[in-house]
Design an enzyme around this catalytic site. Structure first.
Site, PDB file in Angstrom:
ATOM      1  N   HIS A 126      32.426  38.356  -6.521  1.00 31.46           N
ATOM      2  CA  HIS A 126      33.026  37.734  -7.698  1.00 31.46           C
ATOM      3  C   HIS A 126      33.088  36.221  -7.536  1.00 31.46           C
ATOM      4  O   HIS A 126      33.002  35.681  -6.427  1.00 31.46           O
ATOM      5  CB  HIS A 126      34.433  38.290  -7.971  1.00 31.46           C
ATOM      6  CG  HIS A 126      35.457  37.951  -6.945  1.00 31.46           C
ATOM      7  ND1 HIS A 126      36.151  36.770  -6.927  1.00 31.46           N
ATOM      8  CD2 HIS A 126      35.913  38.669  -5.883  1.00 31.46           C
ATOM      9  CE1 HIS A 126      37.002  36.760  -5.918  1.00 31.46           C
ATOM     10  NE2 HIS A 126      36.875  37.899  -5.258  1.00 31.46           N
ATOM     11  N   CYS A 141      36.440  40.403  -0.149  1.00 35.77           N
ATOM     12  CA  CYS A 141      35.395  40.296  -1.166  1.00 35.77           C
ATOM     13  C   CYS A 141      34.321  39.293  -0.743  1.00 35.77           C
ATOM     14  O   CYS A 141      34.493  38.529   0.204  1.00 35.77           O
ATOM     15  CB  CYS A 141      35.997  39.854  -2.496  1.00 35.77           C
ATOM     16  SG  CYS A 141      37.062  41.111  -3.253  1.00 35.77           S
TER      17      CYS A 141
END
Length: 431
Positions: free
Chosen positions: A339, A357
């Site tokens: 992301h 992430c």
């Protein structure tokens, strides 16, 4: 996805004899077709008659229907026709309903079975005829008339994660789910009724993830721009404890270009290739030591243009956070995403600061979001934690040998292909 009656699924190899299903295994004697003899112009005996017995010569070939047996009742609507032949050079099978309408279907690859193109009607009477012809040109026939069961009250719904005409990445597993757990003793029956056809043909296998879910992946990533069709012919199929498959299922999908992402923790870079050529290198920040990213091969599960990450329940009031996120692509059920993270752009390419992430810049997040799709694979290397199988679509995180072990049927490598002028695709292995 749809119920269909226009394709053949490879019949299952049920060598366990009479067991817990409603299939009969009695032998029906073949009715041999008699061929009228011709006479010559004189008064001699007909040339086709034997000198001693006065009986017409029997056909060399013989046929016997093994199941369903003659006059069988309550036959599952999923039934196929199994038979044996002797000295047959050609074998045909015909199935007609009570009104004389023929049922579509095809012979199995084993040459000893025939499967209708779709589930039979409930409470209907059918007549099967097997005709075997030997080198003498004389047909021998066997017939069996049977009646299918009434529609069962307990039915298992079969669903696909993917829908018709969906375009997916080269790492996309085919995912089929059942509304009820399939007992282990019945999984081979289900799997034997599942067929995958790909153009071009590619070797692959089904793998039971759980009693309610089975997935299929090829041995290598799908070839770019492949066409894939998969089918579950389980309508009326006994699934244990009085449950039956509700309907057949067929799904046709397409595979897009081969977009593959590789992230190296050592360099803090993501390399993106398309059909084998590098198209972009992106600085990243991975998980810090207390919350490392997982090393392994994952697949994009879903794409969210905008979302909110809320980790208070997971991490508690001190470590938890609630943040708006752009260009999120889920990789694991545990919450690892690719992301955009504008707050870490200064560390991307040099320091890991995320909670697991793959952080990229806003510009790179937008570019990735526009150039990837569900099913695209990503491999992360060199982090402190290994990817746990089952945490996402981790089908590619297993070796081929490991994946094969999840099949309920013995694995049979495909035979060597022979040159053929036809472009018609052949079903890939479904063991």
């Amino acid at each position: 996805m749809r119920a269909v009656q226009d394709q053949l699924i490879r019949p299952g190899d049920d060598r366990r004899g009479a067991r817990r299903r409603g299939f009969a295994a009695a032998v029906l004697a073949a009715t041999l077709a008699l061929t009228a003899a011709c006479t010559d112009g004189g008064g001699d005996k007909p040339s086709g008659w034997q000198n001693g017995g006065g009986q017409p010569a029997a056909p060399k070939a013989a046929a016997t229907i093994v199941e369903p047996k003659a006059d069988a009742k309550d036959v599952p609507a999923s039934t196929g026709i199994t038979f044996t032949t002797k000295d047959a050079q050609q074998t045909t099978v015909e199935l007609k309903d009570s009104s004389g309408e023929a049922v579509e279907g095809k012979l199995g690859a084993d040459g000893a079975s025939w499967l209708p193109a779709g589930a039979l009607e409930y409470g209907e009477t059918y007549t099967a005829t097997v005709t075997a012809t030997g080198d003498d040109g004389r047909p021998a026939t066997a017939t069996s008339t049977f009646t299918t069961m009434a529609k069962p009250g307990k039915q298992v719904r079969i669903s696909s994660f993917l829908g018709d005409d969906q375009v997916v990445g080269v790492g996309m597993p085919l995912i089929v789910k059942f509304s009820r757990a399939i007992p282990e003793d019945y999984r081979d029956d289900v799997q034997s009724r599942m067929t995958v056809t790909s153009t071009p043909a590619q070797e692959g296998i089904w793998h039971w993830v759980s009693p309610t879910e089975i997935r299929y992946r090829p041995k290598e990533f799908w070839q770019a721009d492949s066409k894939v069709s998969y089918r579950v012919q389980a309508g009326g199929l006994p699934l244990g404890d009085g449950w039956y498959g509700r309907a057949d299922l067929t799904v046709d999908i397409k595979v897009g270009p081969a977009v593959i992402m590789t992230v190296d923790n050592r360099t803090k870079r993501m390399t993106v290739t398309k059909n084998g050529s590098v198209i972009k290198t992106i600085p990243v920040s991975l998980g810090k030591k207390s919350t490392p990213s997982s090393s392994g091969t994952m697949v994009v599960i879903e794409k969210l243009r905008k979302t909110v990450f809320d980790t208070f329940e997971e991490l508690g009031p001190e470590e938890g956070y609630r943040t708006k996120i752009d260009y999120a692509q889920r990789l694991t059920w545990g919450g690892e995403f690719i992301h955009a993270a504008p707050w870490s752009e200064g560390q991307q390419g040099s320091v890991n600061v995320s909670h697991g992430c793959v952080n990229v810049s806003m510009a790179n997040g937008a570019w990735l979001f526009a150039n990837t799709r569900v099913g695209d694979p990503i491999t992360v290397k060199g982090t402190e934690r290994k990817l746990q199988n089952g945490n996402g679509w981790t089908d590619w995180n297993m070796s081929w040998d490991e994946y094969v072990k999840g099949s309920a049927l013995p694995y049979e490598p495909p035979a060597e292909a022979t040159p053929d002028a036809s472009d018609e695709p052949e079903p890939t292995p479904t063991a």
